[in-house]
Scaffold this active site. Structure first.
Site, PDB file in Angstrom:
ATOM      1  N   MET A 186      56.634 -45.700  56.911  1.00  0.00           N
ATOM      2  CA  MET A 186      57.737 -46.452  55.865  1.00  0.00           C
ATOM      3  C   MET A 186      58.494 -47.617  56.393  1.00  0.00           C
ATOM      4  O   MET A 186      59.103 -47.152  57.375  1.00  0.00           O
ATOM      5  CB  MET A 186      58.501 -45.483  55.197  1.00  0.00           C
ATOM      6  N   GLY A 221      63.726 -46.886  57.356  1.00  0.00           N
ATOM      7  CA  GLY A 221      62.541 -47.055  58.179  1.00  0.00           C
ATOM      8  C   GLY A 221      62.321 -45.832  58.902  1.00  0.00           C
ATOM      9  O   GLY A 221      63.124 -45.368  59.697  1.00  0.00           O
ATOM     10  N   SER A 222      60.845 -45.040  58.746  1.00  0.00           N
ATOM     11  CA  SER A 222      60.529 -44.054  59.289  1.00  0.00           C
ATOM     12  C   SER A 222      59.147 -43.472  59.160  1.00  0.00           C
ATOM     13  O   SER A 222      58.511 -44.286  58.748  1.00  0.00           O
ATOM     14  CB  SER A 222      61.683 -43.160  58.611  1.00  0.00           C
ATOM     15  N   ARG A 223      58.920 -42.402  58.999  1.00  0.00           N
ATOM     16  CA  ARG A 223      57.580 -41.882  58.895  1.00  0.00           C
ATOM     17  C   ARG A 223      57.513 -40.477  58.506  1.00  0.00           C
ATOM     18  O   ARG A 223      58.455 -39.560  58.746  1.00  0.00           O
ATOM     19  CB  ARG A 223      56.840 -42.012  60.179  1.00  0.00           C
TER      20      ARG A 223
END
Length: 234
Positions: free
Chosen positions: A102, A189-191
């Protein structure tokens, strides 16, 4: 339908986690803009972006036995076999994993990939490496869930990224979730990694755009096969 009704229907809801950040951005914009007027417009644009980041649109989740949907908006960055984090207690053997990256423009509200009971919630402190890197699964700050539906267990891991500094989880062990139901959020922002049962054949491709709660990741009710390990190529 009136103009007011049309505008109201078109507005995307903002998640409650975002309101403190929106308030801070707006107050800062007004204060700075009072003294330096050109910065007011920059601050107003930034405030609008914060509103956009914390949007929480409605989603229509497909219904069916064995359907696994994406827990996040973003892009599939990895598909393949990987050992799940030890704290999930899913064993030490590699499982099929799909990683969804993301960026700061994606909706960051996370949704349950399947309906079931939460049998494990485990947080682990860590680093803040680029979430697209494979080692981010091992080194970065993360929060993992295991959702059980009958004999099926799915692992879902929220992973902080280079910019992300806060993982939010709304649920606890013992609670039940419906497929597509909101369970958490990661700021800026990440995953997310999804770990499937042995033999699962994902129905996604590298680079494919995901919509949380809607895009199908796998159908566990269908015969499964052997999947190839794939990694996104920059």
């Amino acid at each position: 339908m009136s103009i007011v009704d049309s505008v109201t229907k078109a507005m995307v809801p903002i998640h409650r986690e975002g309101w403190p950040f929106i308030a801070i951005a707006l107050v800062a914009t007004l204060v700075v803009g009072y003294f330096i007027s050109p910065l007011f417009w920059i601050g107003l644009f930034f405030t609008g972006w914060v509103c956009y980041f914390f949007r929480d649109p409605s989603r229509v989740t497909p219904v069916g036995d064995g359907l696994v949907v994406s827990p996040a908006d973003g892009v599939v960055s990895q598909v393949g076999m990987a050992r799940p984090p030890l704290e999930l207690e899913l064993g030490t053997e590699p499982l099929m994993r799909v990683s969804i990256f993301m960026n700061v423009f994606n909706c960051h509200v996370n949704r349950a990939p399947i309906g079931g009971r939460i049998v494990r919630v485990a947080y682990r402190a860590g680093k803040f490496l680029n979430a697209e890197l494979d080692k981010a699964s091992d080194d970065n700050e993360r929060n993992g869930l295991v959702i059980e539906a009958g004999d099926t267990r799915i692992g879902v891991v929220q992973i902080a990224g280079l910019v992300a500094r806060r993982i939010v989880c709304f649920v606890r062990e013992g609670e039940s979730l419906s497929a597509g139901e909101r369970f958490g959020l990661i700021r800026f922002g990440s995953r997310l990694d999804v770990y499937f049962p042995v033999g699962t054949q994902p129905k996604v491709a590298l680079g494919q755009t995901m919509i949380a709660g809607e895009t199908l990741l796998a159908d566990l009710a269908q015969p499964q096969g052997t999947a190839q390990t794939l990694t996104r190529v920059s």
